[in-house]
Motif scaffolding. Structure first.
Motif, PDB file in Angstrom:
ATOM      1  N   TRP A 183       0.822  -1.210   0.000  1.00 38.03           N
ATOM      2  CA  TRP A 183       0.000   0.000   0.000  1.00 38.03           C
ATOM      3  C   TRP A 183       0.852   1.255   0.000  1.00 38.03           C
ATOM      4  O   TRP A 183       2.041   1.232   0.337  1.00 38.03           O
ATOM      5  CB  TRP A 183      -0.911  -0.006   1.228  1.00 38.03           C
ATOM      6  CG  TRP A 183      -2.207   0.720   1.016  1.00 38.03           C
ATOM      7  CD1 TRP A 183      -2.580   1.919   1.544  1.00 38.03           C
ATOM      8  CD2 TRP A 183      -3.301   0.279   0.190  1.00 38.03           C
ATOM      9  NE1 TRP A 183      -3.839   2.257   1.094  1.00 38.03           N
ATOM     10  CE2 TRP A 183      -4.308   1.268   0.259  1.00 38.03           C
ATOM     11  CE3 TRP A 183      -3.522  -0.846  -0.597  1.00 38.03           C
ATOM     12  CZ2 TRP A 183      -5.503   1.173  -0.430  1.00 38.03           C
ATOM     13  CZ3 TRP A 183      -4.714  -0.955  -1.290  1.00 38.03           C
ATOM     14  CH2 TRP A 183      -5.695   0.043  -1.196  1.00 38.03           C
ATOM     15  N   TYR A 209      -0.567   4.795   4.739  1.00 35.31           N
ATOM     16  CA  TYR A 209      -1.752   4.315   5.437  1.00 35.31           C
ATOM     17  C   TYR A 209      -2.591   5.494   5.923  1.00 35.31           C
ATOM     18  O   TYR A 209      -2.150   6.644   5.930  1.00 35.31           O
ATOM     19  CB  TYR A 209      -1.362   3.415   6.605  1.00 35.31           C
ATOM     20  CG  TYR A 209      -0.597   4.107   7.711  1.00 35.31           C
ATOM     21  CD1 TYR A 209      -1.263   4.557   8.850  1.00 35.31           C
ATOM     22  CD2 TYR A 209       0.774   4.309   7.630  1.00 35.31           C
ATOM     23  CE1 TYR A 209      -0.571   5.200   9.877  1.00 35.31           C
ATOM     24  CE2 TYR A 209       1.472   4.943   8.652  1.00 35.31           C
ATOM     25  CZ  TYR A 209       0.798   5.385   9.766  1.00 35.31           C
ATOM     26  OH  TYR A 209       1.464   6.027  10.767  1.00 35.31           O
ATOM     27  N   SER A 210      -3.807   5.204   6.333  1.00 32.04           N
ATOM     28  CA  SER A 210      -4.749   6.248   6.746  1.00 32.04           C
ATOM     29  C   SER A 210      -5.716   5.668   7.763  1.00 32.04           C
ATOM     30  O   SER A 210      -5.769   4.445   7.976  1.00 32.04           O
ATOM     31  CB  SER A 210      -5.527   6.760   5.531  1.00 32.04           C
ATOM     32  OG  SER A 210      -6.234   5.682   4.926  1.00 32.04           O
ATOM     33  N   MET A 248      -8.306   3.307   5.968  1.00 34.19           N
ATOM     34  CA  MET A 248      -7.776   1.998   5.585  1.00 34.19           C
ATOM     35  C   MET A 248      -7.469   1.152   6.816  1.00 34.19           C
ATOM     36  O   MET A 248      -7.651  -0.073   6.792  1.00 34.19           O
ATOM     37  CB  MET A 248      -6.529   2.157   4.725  1.00 34.19           C
ATOM     38  CG  MET A 248      -6.807   2.568   3.294  1.00 34.19           C
ATOM     39  SD  MET A 248      -8.068   1.587   2.419  1.00 34.19           S
ATOM     40  CE  MET A 248      -7.450  -0.080   2.582  1.00 34.19           C
ATOM     41  N   ALA A 249      -7.026   1.770   7.896  1.00 33.72           N
ATOM     42  CA  ALA A 249      -6.784   1.014   9.123  1.00 33.72           C
ATOM     43  C   ALA A 249      -8.074   0.350   9.595  1.00 33.72           C
ATOM     44  O   ALA A 249      -8.082  -0.835   9.984  1.00 33.72           O
ATOM     45  CB  ALA A 249      -6.227   1.930  10.207  1.00 33.72           C
ATOM     46  N   TRP A 292      -8.850  -2.591   7.176  1.00 33.34           N
ATOM     47  CA  TRP A 292      -7.965  -3.744   7.372  1.00 33.34           C
ATOM     48  C   TRP A 292      -8.302  -4.493   8.658  1.00 33.34           C
ATOM     49  O   TRP A 292      -8.238  -5.723   8.703  1.00 33.34           O
ATOM     50  CB  TRP A 292      -6.514  -3.283   7.383  1.00 33.34           C
ATOM     51  CG  TRP A 292      -5.994  -2.875   6.046  1.00 33.34           C
ATOM     52  CD1 TRP A 292      -6.370  -3.386   4.821  1.00 33.34           C
ATOM     53  CD2 TRP A 292      -5.013  -1.864   5.767  1.00 33.34           C
ATOM     54  NE1 TRP A 292      -5.683  -2.761   3.820  1.00 33.34           N
ATOM     55  CE2 TRP A 292      -4.846  -1.830   4.357  1.00 33.34           C
ATOM     56  CE3 TRP A 292      -4.269  -1.000   6.559  1.00 33.34           C
ATOM     57  CZ2 TRP A 292      -3.940  -0.956   3.738  1.00 33.34           C
ATOM     58  CZ3 TRP A 292      -3.376  -0.129   5.950  1.00 33.34           C
ATOM     59  CH2 TRP A 292      -3.220  -0.103   4.555  1.00 33.34           C
ATOM     60  N   VAL A 304       0.052  -6.324   5.910  1.00 29.95           N
ATOM     61  CA  VAL A 304       0.114  -5.053   5.186  1.00 29.95           C
ATOM     62  C   VAL A 304       1.546  -4.528   5.194  1.00 29.95           C
ATOM     63  O   VAL A 304       2.203  -4.502   6.244  1.00 29.95           O
ATOM     64  CB  VAL A 304      -0.822  -4.006   5.821  1.00 29.95           C
ATOM     65  CG1 VAL A 304      -0.649  -2.634   5.143  1.00 29.95           C
ATOM     66  CG2 VAL A 304      -2.275  -4.454   5.754  1.00 29.95           C
ATOM     67  N   ALA A 319       3.089  -0.920   4.172  1.00 25.97           N
ATOM     68  CA  ALA A 319       2.623   0.422   3.809  1.00 25.97           C
ATOM     69  C   ALA A 319       3.711   1.448   4.091  1.00 25.97           C
ATOM     70  O   ALA A 319       4.634   1.202   4.879  1.00 25.97           O
ATOM     71  CB  ALA A 319       1.356   0.768   4.584  1.00 25.97           C
ATOM     72  N   LEU A 370      -2.921   1.384  13.627  1.00 27.03           N
ATOM     73  CA  LEU A 370      -2.820   0.090  12.964  1.00 27.03           C
ATOM     74  C   LEU A 370      -2.777  -1.071  13.952  1.00 27.03           C
ATOM     75  O   LEU A 370      -2.592  -2.218  13.539  1.00 27.03           O
ATOM     76  CB  LEU A 370      -1.578   0.054  12.070  1.00 27.03           C
ATOM     77  CG  LEU A 370      -1.618   0.957  10.839  1.00 27.03           C
ATOM     78  CD1 LEU A 370      -0.254   1.039  10.181  1.00 27.03           C
ATOM     79  CD2 LEU A 370      -2.657   0.478   9.842  1.00 27.03           C
ATOM     80  N   ALA A 414       1.250  -5.325  10.298  1.00 28.99           N
ATOM     81  CA  ALA A 414       1.685  -4.294   9.339  1.00 28.99           C
ATOM     82  C   ALA A 414       3.161  -3.989   9.505  1.00 28.99           C
ATOM     83  O   ALA A 414       3.703  -4.005  10.621  1.00 28.99           O
ATOM     84  CB  ALA A 414       0.862  -3.022   9.529  1.00 28.99           C
TER      85      ALA A 414
END
Length: 362
Positions: free
Chosen positions: A10, A13-14, A17-18, A21, A34, A36, A54, A59
């Motif tokens: 990715w 991240y944001s 999106m967190a 996921w 992930v 990112a 996250l 991740a």
């Protein structure tokens, strides 16, 4: 049901999106990881999200340079080959080169694209560079109709295109509706996003000044973000600059607003608009905002105005002001339209797509 190993490569991240996921990771059949790009506090255009968001997601956060360089990227990649690889488009050369070098072997591939159709020569010729990547993909995920139309213009078959690239955290945003109604409907506009030319912050401020001059009791304009145009917000009557707001505090800002304003000159599929709709706000935006195709019905839950038109934007803000008694209903309609893009719906949609791809590969 057999567990499916899924690896996301990715961009940055944001918060949204967190949330997505986390929902996908919670599905028993999904084994999710992930990779990112980490936030960069020195970049004025970077929202600088905190890694803690996250928590609950497996991740690895990597420097931007490592996503653009395959030899450096390799040390961040898991040893185990995923069943499905998800790559966030083709903007990071390292990710693309890993696929070209067959680093992931027989992994099925999902390519993501939030580019809307623009009918430009650059877009028409761009497919020549990435045709191999789209041919390699089992699925191309797009946010909505404008992205779908681009893929169709590139001659991708319907069965290869899926809508629903993004989702937002409804668990934190939905309570804004009841909070706003309990405390009385506020009287202010809100903008959330980068303070930059692309987001039309300069046009928004000019339109707001026009709106303010028309009314004896104008509402404030609350801005949440950061960016190179931040100085334009200073000393502007009625403009309140909150700076960048982390996702866990965004719901408070949205709960204390009357309507969301986005004056973008170009915006593929702005998630800030989706979050505002999920939070039950009427929407004022330009036609350039890709997510308006799914989330805004003109004069039903807000206004969609011509791009880069200060007067039209000012008129729309005045229309919201004049229809204060209807804001609760407008906001309810926004929230209903946004339900299709909740993190829950996102996870269910993606789990189904991943399972379908895996079954077809077996």
């Amino acid at each position: 049901m057999k567990k499916r190993r899924v690896l996301f490569l990715w961009s940055r991240y944001s918060g949204y999106m967190a949330a997505c996921w986390k929902r996908l990771s919670a599905i028993e059949s999904m084994d999710l990881e992930v990779v990112a790009i980490e936030s960069n506090p020195s970049d004025r255009s970077d929202p600088t999200f905190i890694p803690k968001m996250l928590d609950g997601v497996t991740a690895r956060l990597i420097p931007h340079a490592d996503a653009d360089d395959y030899p450096r990227l390799k040390r961040h990649l898991p040893d185990e080959t995923p069943d499905v690889l998800v790559v966030s488009g083709w903007q990071h050369p390292g990710y693309v080169q890993a696929i070209r070098q067959n680093h992931f072997g027989s992994s099925a591939l999902i390519v993501c694209s939030d580019n809307p159709i623009r009918h430009t020569w650059r877009q028409r010729l761009g497919i020549l560079k990435i045709r191999w990547l789209l041919d390699r993909a089992s699925r191309v995920m797009v946010p909505g109709d404008r992205g779908y139309q681009l893929m169709k213009s590139w001659k991708l078959p319907d069965e290869k295109i899926a809508k629903g690239l993004y989702g937002v955290d409804e668990l934190s945003l939905k309570p804004c509706i009841s909070e706003r109604e309990s405390n009385g409907w506020p009287k202010n506009f809100i903008f959330t996003g980068r303070y930059c030319q692309r987001k039309g912050v300069d046009i928004m401020l000019e339109a707001y000044a026009d709106y303010r001059a028309r009314h004896d009791d104008p509402w404030d304009l609350v801005c949440c973000g950061r960016g190179e145009l931040g100085t334009l917000l200073q000393s502007q009557p009625g403009v309140i600059d909150r700076g960048f707001v982390q996702p866990e505090r965004l719901n408070t800002a949205l709960a204390n607003a009357s309507a969301f304003v986005l004056a973008s000159r170009s915006d593929a599929w702005p998630l800030s608009l989706v979050e505002a709709a999920m939070a039950g706000l009427p929407i004022v935006c330009t036609a350039a905002c890709g997510s308006s195709a799914e989330l805004v019905r003109d004069r039903f839950n807000g206004r969609v105005v011509p791009t880069a038109n200060r007067l039209a934007l000012s008129d729309a803000m005045s229309w919201i002001h004049a229809n204060e008694a209807e804001l609760t209903e407008f906001g309810r309609r926004s929230s209903e339209l946004a339900n299709a893009f909740s993190a829950h719906q996102w996870a269910e949609r993606w789990a189904d797509e991943i399972e379908d791809i895996c079954r077809n590969c077996e």
